[in-house]
Design a protein around this motif. Sequence first.
Motif, PDB file in Angstrom:
ATOM      1  N   GLY A  72       0.550  -0.335   8.525  1.00 59.29           N
ATOM      2  CA  GLY A  72       2.642  -0.659   9.155  1.00 59.29           C
ATOM      3  C   GLY A  72       2.707  -1.653   8.036  1.00 59.29           C
ATOM      4  O   GLY A  72       3.665  -2.748   8.266  1.00 59.29           O
ATOM      5  N   SER A  78      11.552   6.873   0.874  1.00 52.29           N
ATOM      6  CA  SER A  78      11.478   6.403   2.351  1.00 52.29           C
ATOM      7  C   SER A  78      10.011   6.316   2.735  1.00 52.29           C
ATOM      8  O   SER A  78       9.619   6.352   1.909  1.00 52.29           O
ATOM      9  N   LEU A  79      10.119   5.665   4.037  1.00 43.14           N
ATOM     10  CA  LEU A  79       8.604   5.397   4.428  1.00 43.14           C
ATOM     11  C   LEU A  79       7.761   6.310   4.861  1.00 43.14           C
ATOM     12  O   LEU A  79       6.751   6.527   4.557  1.00 43.14           O
ATOM     13  N   ILE A 119       0.766   0.942   4.302  1.00 41.34           N
ATOM     14  CA  ILE A 119       1.273   1.368   4.501  1.00 41.34           C
ATOM     15  C   ILE A 119       0.021   2.509   5.796  1.00 41.34           C
ATOM     16  O   ILE A 119       1.004   2.109   7.124  1.00 41.34           O
ATOM     17  N   LYS A 177       6.950  -0.806   3.583  1.00 41.06           N
ATOM     18  CA  LYS A 177       7.675  -0.023   3.435  1.00 41.06           C
ATOM     19  C   LYS A 177       8.400   0.519   2.822  1.00 41.06           C
ATOM     20  O   LYS A 177       8.428   1.929   2.226  1.00 41.06           O
ATOM     21  N   ARG A 178       8.577  -0.156   1.106  1.00 34.77           N
ATOM     22  CA  ARG A 178       8.830   0.524   0.124  1.00 34.77           C
ATOM     23  C   ARG A 178       8.164  -0.038  -1.316  1.00 34.77           C
ATOM     24  O   ARG A 178       7.465  -0.751  -1.438  1.00 34.77           O
ATOM     25  N   GLY A 187       7.882  -6.275   3.642  1.00 36.88           N
ATOM     26  CA  GLY A 187       7.533  -5.439   3.245  1.00 36.88           C
ATOM     27  C   GLY A 187       7.712  -3.851   2.482  1.00 36.88           C
ATOM     28  O   GLY A 187       6.923  -3.131   2.118  1.00 36.88           O
ATOM     29  N   ASN A 188       7.975  -5.173   1.399  1.00 43.13           N
ATOM     30  CA  ASN A 188       8.332  -4.094   0.264  1.00 43.13           C
ATOM     31  C   ASN A 188       7.261  -4.810  -0.877  1.00 43.13           C
ATOM     32  O   ASN A 188       6.550  -6.126  -0.396  1.00 43.13           O
ATOM     33  N   LYS A 190       4.589   7.604   2.768  1.00 35.50           N
ATOM     34  CA  LYS A 190       3.321   8.419   3.667  1.00 35.50           C
ATOM     35  C   LYS A 190       2.306   9.558   3.788  1.00 35.50           C
ATOM     36  O   LYS A 190       1.649  10.516   3.449  1.00 35.50           O
TER      37      LYS A 190
END
Length: 218
Positions: free
Chosen positions: A72, A9-10, A69, A75-76, A122-123, A14
């Motif tokens: 922002g 997960s994000l 990341i 995401k993946r 986002g991937n 992080k």
Amino acid sequence: MIIKSKPLSLFWLKVGGYCLTIIFRIFFFNKLIIKPADIKSGHSYILSINHFSFGDGFLGFYLAYQVLIKQGKMKRLYIMSLKKQMEMKWWLRHLGSFSIEPGKYSVKESMAYAAEILNEPGNLLLFFPQGNLESCHIRTIEFQDGISEIVPQIKGNCQLLWSSNIAEYFESIKPSVYFNMLDCGTAKDFDFDRFKQEINLHHKESLKKNVRFTKEKD
């Protein structure tokens, strides 16, 4: 049949990126210098890097953490890994790996799966287009055909990024890594020959800037 990914997960990306940054800077590297490229919002990303060490996956993740990341935009994380490695190391799929088996019919399934992943903004797919380990100081990057089979299948907005990662010691007993990024356009205007030419020109210029500071004939 391929082994599909179960990516982190994000939140854990992080946490992992933060911890890796601290570990890198304290224990492993003298300096980590990023020369960034412009990152497009609302896109997926293929981040291709030169493959010169066993730690390239960690370097690629560090770079993605710093430029995507933290901004922002990602995401993946996904990584294409050899099936035999994934069968021996089950935990790789939980770090974003999915399998490819060169020479087998399932290669087409792996390429289609990669394109499907990249349809979602986002991937990010971390990709090693050389296919083999080579010194970071080689002057010409030789590309396998994998990326040319993935990109035409992508239906969404996808930005292609490259980084020439060059390691040197100079004044320290610990190496410094220079991440020289290049915006290679999007999947919609992808041309494989132009892609290779632009990256090789960029790589040679990166070597001139990071390795040798006197004039040298090509």
